[in-house]
Scaffold this motif. Structure first.
Motif, short mmCIF file in Angstrom:
data_model
loop_
_atom_site.label_atom_id
_atom_site.label_comp_id
_atom_site.label_asym_id
_atom_site.label_seq_id
_atom_site.Cartn_x
_atom_site.Cartn_y
_atom_site.Cartn_z
N GLN A 136 0.82 -1.22 0.00
CA GLN A 136 0.00 0.00 0.00
C GLN A 136 0.85 1.28 0.00
O GLN A 136 0.53 2.24 0.71
N ILE A 137 1.93 1.27 -0.77
CA ILE A 137 2.75 2.48 -0.85
C ILE A 137 2.12 3.41 -1.88
O ILE A 137 2.35 3.30 -3.08
N GLY A 138 1.31 4.32 -1.36
CA GLY A 138 0.65 5.27 -2.25
C GLY A 138 1.67 6.13 -2.97
O GLY A 138 2.62 6.60 -2.35
N GLY A 139 1.51 6.31 -4.29
CA GLY A 139 2.45 7.17 -5.02
C GLY A 139 3.78 6.52 -5.29
O GLY A 139 4.76 7.23 -5.59
N ALA A 140 3.87 5.20 -5.20
CA ALA A 140 5.15 4.52 -5.43
C ALA A 140 5.69 4.84 -6.82
O ALA A 140 6.91 4.97 -7.01
N TYR A 141 4.78 4.98 -7.78
CA TYR A 141 5.22 5.25 -9.16
C TYR A 141 5.94 6.60 -9.26
O TYR A 141 6.88 6.76 -10.04
N TYR A 142 5.49 7.57 -8.46
CA TYR A 142 6.15 8.88 -8.49
C TYR A 142 7.59 8.75 -8.00
O TYR A 142 8.52 9.30 -8.59
N ILE A 143 7.75 8.01 -6.90
CA ILE A 143 9.09 7.86 -6.31
C ILE A 143 10.01 7.10 -7.26
O ILE A 143 11.19 7.45 -7.41
N ILE A 144 9.47 6.08 -7.92
CA ILE A 144 10.29 5.31 -8.86
C ILE A 144 10.74 6.20 -10.02
O ILE A 144 11.90 6.18 -10.43
N ALA A 145 9.83 7.04 -10.52
CA ALA A 145 10.19 7.97 -11.61
C ALA A 145 11.27 8.93 -11.14
O ALA A 145 12.23 9.22 -11.86
N LEU A 146 11.12 9.42 -9.91
CA LEU A 146 12.10 10.35 -9.35
C LEU A 146 13.47 9.67 -9.22
O LEU A 146 14.50 10.24 -9.59
#
Lengths: 485, 83, 76
Positions: A136-146
């Protein structure tokens, strides 16, 4: 050859205006789709939680075309749109297109990985995905892109890095995304007009209060504690207390500072903004979960640069919603982000006003030169044009919906792909780009030490505490509307 | 009133204002304005006051990664009394 | 661009550390000057800071009262 500056100068040659043109074009497309019920926007690629990778993305309107077709069509259309802007702005379009394609691909990969069900699916989606747990890591995709962006920005060979920077335009992409967000707010405001207007008004009040307290305190500390000269102190104070790089440049220009001043300060701002966008959402979801809107608003007041603030707001939105969902509370997605964007947008608008005030003080007092006049047009020239797009989108859609010109369901049909899929994708492009342009080695640059210490001190002792207090004072008790899961 | 617009640069030592063949410089903006006055006095003997606009060449002076944050650096307007 | 040239000879100046201070030093002729020069506090700065804070405090109180009465009271 120099031409006299007019009110329309830069209308087709700056990122700010092109964010307006591109954003408004797609919003307009959505409105036409809504009015005619011809599917002009359903092709936009949308990414969702998956366990079966073949279902990781597809067109925003399911069944319109195959997933791969929607990805290709999205690439082609967004490439054409941004390439037109790049050409008009006089960029090297060939190099831009090559770098843009790499960024597009990397962003797509990050999005797919980040949406893996066991990584980021909230509990209300488990049954549909056929799983019984997830991180349930909300926004995981943002962090991966970063992270992908940061790896390039900090470890790639310098030639490749410089090549990628040709299309790594976080501010441009986020401004386009913010215009799309205006469409989202417009739709939401039809259902919850009161709350949207409350957020707007509370946001402007919080911004005025914070602005007038942040700047003089940051300036005084820079001058008296760190012994910075007036030009360094003014630019640092603006960069750290108003809106990051844009405020630093606007201030430097207004006080006629040497270009080295905003360039050095800006390289610092960009690095600190990344620290803030990673740390603050995590701190806020842990300590301030009971005040989600105040927490979002605090990001707008404390995280510098539009890109980093929107990024932080997006992460916080996802983190808060995930945590709430695990407790059986289903907040509507996007309101916490909207509160972060709202305060930032008002701050952006005041940059021009404050730059004008400083220009008057510097030109008529500190650096008095006979015959020089400060033009009131500076306020318009420095006004963030993408904000016009945000408000035009919001109020146009609100007007069409509340005035029953176009039915709400029709508006959702035409605009949801824009305010949902397209906005999210441009947010993702922003994250990847922020990473690429952020080089932590800037902190080791000669001469940056004193500025970095001053920046960190002012941020920790003045901006964040006062920002949190002001955000609480003007937003406490406000909660995002809930939805039926 | 006559209006002339110049591109402005800073080479690290001095400010330079250019408009076609007219090139004037000064270590400070004040010095630049004085030098401009002298130059324009020669060129426009009949004018009492000239409005001079100067825009710093943003793309020359600031790294390209910063352009997206703000549309321009500064634009000065100075009324030079030539008599 | 955003680099500094030596006012003496026009060569590029580099930022170096001298004792505890960051200075600009010419790579050719050795001319030095502080990167961030010290400027004494001017009364005008005091006025700018003071009146901005006063305005900030007054507006914070007024606007907070307005927002509380018109908006936040609906959420408490």
């Amino acid at each position: 050859m120099a031409e006299e500056r007019r009110w329309y100068t830069g209308m087709f040659s700056t990122e700010d205006w092109w964010a307006f043109w591109i954003g408004i074009f797609f919003v307009f497309l959505g409105i036409v789709a809504a009015a005619t019920m011809v599917d002009l926007t359903g092709w936009i690629v949308s990414f969702g939680n998956w366990v079966d990778i073949t279902k990781s993305f597809g067109p925003a309107h399911k069944g319109l075309m195959s997933p791969l077709a929607s990805l290709v069509v999205s690439y082609v259309v967004f490439t054409i749109a941004t390439a037109i802007g790049a050409k008009a702005m006089g960029w090297d379009v060939k190099n831009y297109l090559k770098a843009w394609t790499v960024i597009f691909i990397l962003t797509t990969i990050a999005y797919i990985i980040g949406q893996y069900g066991y990584l980021s699916a909230t509990s209300n989606k488990w049954e549909k995905l056929g799983i019984t747990w997830s991180l349930q890591i909300g926004g995981a995709y943002y962090i991966i892109a970063l992270i992908i962006g940061l790896l390039i920005g900090n470890f790639a060979p310098s030639g490749f890095k410089e090549f990628m920077k040709r299309a790594a335009r976080p501010e441009w992409y986020i401004k386009i995304a913010i215009v799309c967000l205006g469409a989202k707010l417009g739709l939401k405001a039809i259902e919850a007009t009161g709350f949207a207007m409350h957020l707007l008004f509370a946001g402007v009040c919080a911004t005025i209060a914070a602005y007038l307290l942040f700047w003089p305190l940051a300036y005084t500390v820079s001058r008296k504690l760190f012994n910075l000269s007036r030009e360094w102190a003014a630019c640092l104070a603006s960069g750290i207390s108003i809106c990051g790089v844009s405020a630093a440049i606007a201030t430097a220009g207004s006080i006629r500072a040497r270009p080295i001043v905003p360039v050095m300060i800006s390289s610092l701002i960009v690095v600190f903004a990344v620290f803030e966008l990673v740390i603050l959402p995590a701190v806020l979801v842990t300590t301030w979960f009971n005040e989600p809107i105040a927490a979002g608003a605090s990001l707008g007041l404390t995280v510098k640069t539009d890109g980093a603030d929107a990024a932080a707001g997006a992460i916080l939105d996802q983190l808060m919603i995930s945590k709430a969902a695990s407790m059986g509370i289903h907040w509507d997605e996007g309101w916490i982000l909207a509160s972060a964007i709202m305060t930032k947008i008002w701050i952006d608008m005041f940059i021009g006003v404050w730059a004008f005030v400083l220009a008057v003080v510097w030109v008529y007092y500190f650096e008095r030169k006979p015959g020089e006049k400060v033009q009131k047009m500076e306020i318009w020239w420095r006004f963030p044009k993408f904000v016009i797009g945000y408000f035009v989108a919001m109020f146009a859609i609100m007007g069409l919906g509340l005035g029953n010109v176009i039915g709400f369901e029709n508006l959702e049909f035409g605009l949801k792909p824009i305010e949902g899929a397209m906005r999210h994708f441009f947010f993702m492009l922003t994250f990847t780009s922020i990473g690429i342009v952020t080089d932590f080695r800037a902190l080791r640059q000669e001469g940056i030490g004193k500025l970095a210490v001053a920046y960190a001190f002012i941020l920790a002792v003045i901006i964040i505490p006062i920002g949190w207090f002001i955000a609480w004072l003007f937003h406490h008790g406000m909660m995002p509307p809930t939805v039926t899961p | 009133m006559k209006t002339i617009t110049f591109d402005l640069y800073h080479d690290g030592v001095k400010w330079i204002a250019k408009n076609g063949q007219i090139i004037v410089s000064g270590e400070t903006l004040e010095e630049l304005d004085e030098n401009l006055k002298l130059k324009l006095k020669d060129m426009f003997e009949d004018e009492k006051t000239i409005k001079v606009n100067m825009e710093l060449d943003y793309r020359e002076m600031v790294p390209h990664w910063m352009w997206q944050y703000h549309p321009y650096y500064f634009y000065r307007t100075v009324y030079l009394e030539l008599d | 661009m955003a680099e500094e040239l030596c006012p003496n000879c026009g060569s590029l100046m580099e930022i170096v550390k001298k004792e505890d201070e960051d200075i600009l030093r010419c790579t050719s002729c050795g001319y030095e000057r502080p990167l961030i020069e010290y400027e004494p506090w001017d009364p005008m700065e005091g006025k700018l800071v003071k009146w901005t804070i006063v305005l900030g405090v007054i507006l914070t109180i007024l606007l907070a009262a307005v927002v509380h009465m018109t908006i936040l009271s609906q959420y408490s």
